[in-house]
Design an enzyme around this catalytic site. Structure first.
Site, PDB file in Angstrom:
ATOM      1  CB  THR A  93      -0.605  -0.415   1.007  1.00  0.00           C
ATOM      2  OG1 THR A  93       0.078  -0.172   2.491  1.00  0.00           O
ATOM      3  CG2 THR A  93      -1.741  -1.269   0.972  1.00  0.00           C
ATOM      4  CD  GLU A  94       4.267  -0.885   0.985  1.00  0.00           C
ATOM      5  OE1 GLU A  94       5.816  -1.571   0.990  1.00  0.00           O
ATOM      6  OE2 GLU A  94       4.015  -0.660  -0.421  1.00  0.00           O
ATOM      7  CB  VAL A  95       1.296   3.386  -4.187  1.00  0.00           C
ATOM      8  CG1 VAL A  95       2.504   2.746  -5.336  1.00  0.00           C
ATOM      9  CG2 VAL A  95       0.335   2.659  -4.670  1.00  0.00           C
TER      10      VAL A  95
END
Length: 259
Positions: free
Chosen positions: A135-137
């Site tokens: 989920t980094e983006v």
């Protein structure tokens, strides 16, 4: 070994390394990463352990990076952040190239860095309710380090689908993509993973598993001819090994080797 957030124990030649920070959903910070590295180093040197299980306490397997920790890192210099990034890189590389087989026992959600841990383990078993995703983006960050391993594991197309969308997937989809090996009902997870670990312990040569795992990590970087030359050399080397002689001798004598 005594640590605050990571425990280590051995039973029947299986070492269990457990994330024990349930109040923070086992989120990763510098101390947790250090303690994981310490535990995996200890497991590599522990002659009483042949196989490793990576487990966790609480509702989540690992929620990824501790966001408060990430926020604090924004005050760091580039050099300080590079040092911290290398710290996580070394943990993932340590697990991926570890001389012993590592099995992830995933009892809850594995998000971002948590999915990263699942990615670098050799096998992953999960409960059906668990969610996975990078989920980094969605917080303006990038899944930089895990990307290197994920591309190897599931290929470019599926990696793009996960890394660029930031979407969470369920356990069945994770299995279909090749990220996870299999789903197991929660009330059977401990028993199933332990039984699988014992199968590796009792039926397989530890030396052979080590050599095979090392080759898988190395041969993908080589050209076709280079890889084949390396494989032939490893093949010849293995024939002279004590375990190979023991295994072939037992087979010819119609006996089961004791590993």
């Amino acid at each position: 070994m005594e640590q605050e957030f990571v425990t280590y124990e051995v039973n029947d030649r299986v070492a269990t390394i457990t994330l024990n920070r349930p109040e923070k959903r086992n989120a990763l910070n510098a101390q947790v990463v250090t303690e994981l590295k310490n535990a995996f180093k200890h497991a590599a040197e522990d002659d009483t352990a042949k196989v490793i299980i990576l487990a966790a306490v609480g509702d989540a397997f690992c929620a990824g990076a501790d966001l408060a920790y990430l926020q604090a890192l924004q005050k760091n210099t580039y050099e300080e952040n590079l040092e911290d990034s290398n710290h996580l890189k070394e943990l993932f590389q340590q697990i991926y190239t570890h001389p012993k087989v590592v099995i992830a026992k995933i009892q809850g959600h594995a998000i971002a860095g948590g999915s990263g841990l699942a990615t670098v383990c050799d096998y992953s078993f999960t409960v059906p309710e668990a969610k996975f995703g990078y989920t980094e983006v969605r917080i303006g960050f990038i899944p930089a380090i895990v990307m290197v391993f994920l591309l190897r594991k599931i290929g470019e197309g599926k990696s793009k689908e996960l890394l660029l969308s930031g979407e969470l997937i369920n356990a069945d989809t994770a299995v279909e993509m090749g990220l996870i090996n299999r789903t197991v009902a929660a009330d059977s997870l401990d028993e199933t993973v332990e039984a699988f670990a014992q199968t590796l312990v009792k039926k397989n040569s530890g030396q052979s598993m080590t050599y095979t795992k090392q080759m898988i990590a190395q041969v993908q970087e080589m050209t076709l001819n280079g890889g084949l030359d390396f494989a032939a050399a490893q093949n010849a080397k293995a024939r002279a090994s004590e375990d190979c002689q023991k295994g072939i001798g037992a087979f010819l004598n119609k006996e089961k080797p004791t590993w």
